[in-house]
Write an enzyme that holds these catalytic residues in place. Sequence first.
Site, PDB file in Angstrom:
ATOM      1  N   GLU A 240       1.424   5.869  12.648  1.00  0.00           N
ATOM      2  CA  GLU A 240       0.117   5.480  13.174  1.00  0.00           C
ATOM      3  C   GLU A 240       0.028   3.973  13.446  1.00  0.00           C
ATOM      4  O   GLU A 240      -0.555   3.553  14.432  1.00  0.00           O
ATOM      5  CB  GLU A 240      -0.980   5.897  12.200  1.00  0.00           C
ATOM      6  CG  GLU A 240      -2.321   6.026  12.903  1.00  0.00           C
ATOM      7  CD  GLU A 240      -3.425   6.454  11.958  1.00  0.00           C
ATOM      8  OE1 GLU A 240      -3.174   6.564  10.743  1.00  0.00           O
ATOM      9  OE2 GLU A 240      -4.535   6.664  12.451  1.00  0.00           O
ATOM     10  N   ASP A 241       0.619   3.167  12.573  1.00  0.00           N
ATOM     11  CA  ASP A 241       0.365   1.724  12.631  1.00  0.00           C
ATOM     12  C   ASP A 241       1.540   0.858  13.076  1.00  0.00           C
ATOM     13  O   ASP A 241       1.408  -0.360  13.157  1.00  0.00           O
ATOM     14  CB  ASP A 241      -0.095   1.207  11.253  1.00  0.00           C
ATOM     15  CG  ASP A 241      -1.394   1.858  10.816  1.00  0.00           C
ATOM     16  OD1 ASP A 241      -2.128   2.318  11.704  1.00  0.00           O
ATOM     17  OD2 ASP A 241      -1.655   1.900   9.600  1.00  0.00           O
TER      18      ASP A 241
ATOM     19  N   HIS B 271       0.814  -1.227   0.000  1.00  0.00           N
ATOM     20  CA  HIS B 271       0.000   0.000   0.000  1.00  0.00           C
ATOM     21  C   HIS B 271       0.851   1.283   0.000  1.00  0.00           C
ATOM     22  O   HIS B 271       0.736   2.083  -0.925  1.00  0.00           O
ATOM     23  CB  HIS B 271      -0.997  -0.036   1.155  1.00  0.00           C
ATOM     24  CG  HIS B 271      -1.622   1.285   1.469  1.00  0.00           C
ATOM     25  ND1 HIS B 271      -2.449   1.944   0.590  1.00  0.00           N
ATOM     26  CD2 HIS B 271      -1.496   2.100   2.555  1.00  0.00           C
ATOM     27  CE1 HIS B 271      -2.820   3.103   1.135  1.00  0.00           C
ATOM     28  NE2 HIS B 271      -2.258   3.219   2.310  1.00  0.00           N
TER      29      HIS B 271
HETATM   30 MN    MN Z   1      -2.517   4.682   3.987  1.00  0.00          MN
END
Ligand code: MN
Length: 513
Positions: free
Chosen positions: A75-76, A47
């Site tokens: 964020e992840d 992605h």
């Molecule tokens: Mn994204």
Amino acid sequence: MLKKQLIDKAQPHYEENQVLELDHAVDVATKAHRGQKRKSGEAYITHPLAVASTLIDWGMDIDSVLAGVLHDTVEDTNITLPEIETLFGRDVAFLVDGVTKVSQARAGMQDLENYLPQTKDNLSKLLIAVGQDVRVIIIKLADRLHNMSTLQYMSKEKQKKIARESLEVFAPMADRLGMGRVRMQLEELAFSYLEPVEYKKLQNLMKKRLGRSTRKLGVVRAEVEQELKKQGVSAEINGRVKSMYSLNRKLKKVDGNIDDVYDLMALRIVVETKEDCYRVLGILHALYQPMISRIKDYIAIPKPNGYQSLHTTVITPTKQIVEFQIRTYEMHNYAERGLAASFHYHDQKDSKTYVKNRAAAALPAHLQWINQLQEIATKLGNNEEISQDQLRVDLFGNRIFVYSPKGDIFNLPEGALPLDFAFLVHSDIAKHAYSFRVNGNIHPFDKILHNGDVVEIVTRKLSQPKQAWQDLVTTTHARNKLRMQLKQLGVISSITSAANIIRQKTMRRKKTS
Ligand code: MN
């Protein structure tokens, strides 16, 4: 998208050390996302790599591409912002932070009926992120485009939610940035998920129609090509087919009769110079009968997002109705890529100036709203009050161009009043406003301005701002400046009380309307 593909793609466009940096960023992101999967079952890293690839396609500068690779790490994954800053520098970290803030703000947008983020806190994050560097939104658009193109793996409910948000928030954003192609891609994808039956139906309808008209259009095209050649104009002619989404909208306007849609298919003529555009228009009008109400000069008067072209619809001797769009290569590039074109890797100087001034004076007239956005962001950063109404006007309203008598162009939201214009020109001039002349005639302070109006501010030295003016401004910029002036004059006592007055007024206005 694999690492090697991305690097190969970047190679011709960036300097050697920049490509090395990209290589490094891909390794860092790959390691961080290891073990994570997309809904499609693919490794998560596909992605961010796809997002970075799109940013290269759009010709974005290397910092944006790096931020594209890293955009989901903070964020992840376990990676922190300071780590990104240490590895890739302050600017990349700044962009990643902005993208992260936008995602966090989105998470708070539960109520899609009211698509603006609901809580002030989330809204602040979104605005501060965007207001400081518009590249954040461009990265976010690349992110959204990839998510939309892989939406089939999501649940039905999620599909609808994301599609709606794309249509109502991201497509208008792309439009405001002049990124016509991205806007169209987002709209098409969103429409196909939101109204699948209608979408299929229109697709079939279009297919049937196009078969017939493509042949006829080919004849017109050959004719025009020959005539331009004879007249010595070198041009590129392409056919463009209307998107399903915009066809759907158009059909609603003409009661569903596809025969009333004249630009189902249009011919696009791209030439070298602006002069050539007008020459081509003349040649077409000598060749065919133009429909007078459908001649549009968006070169002399560009659309508020900066779009330029000449449009005309003609009737051929065989009674065929054909729309033409005439533009230069430069205008064509802008129509497709919009603001992203300003960050082109071939114009590193421009994007460096931008980064230094962050949305300051360097932006052209039709993008002045970005500066205004920054003002709101600053305000929110200082915890000042701001009403939802104001935001709606400033960020998502349509824009108009207004001229000073000297011909300077000013960009205002639709529904703006003369005082909004005056405060945009200069607050010292606005301060002494006595009356306004719009297109040569004196008008009261509540005259709504329209696209193309020439506005002159008549000042008197003794004239002073009045409290009643608070009802006669609509933009945040004018409101701010006016409030400061009233405070200085002692007409209102403090910022908070002014904010209350404004809020009460907006509420009162809402109740009565
Ligand atoms: Mn994204």
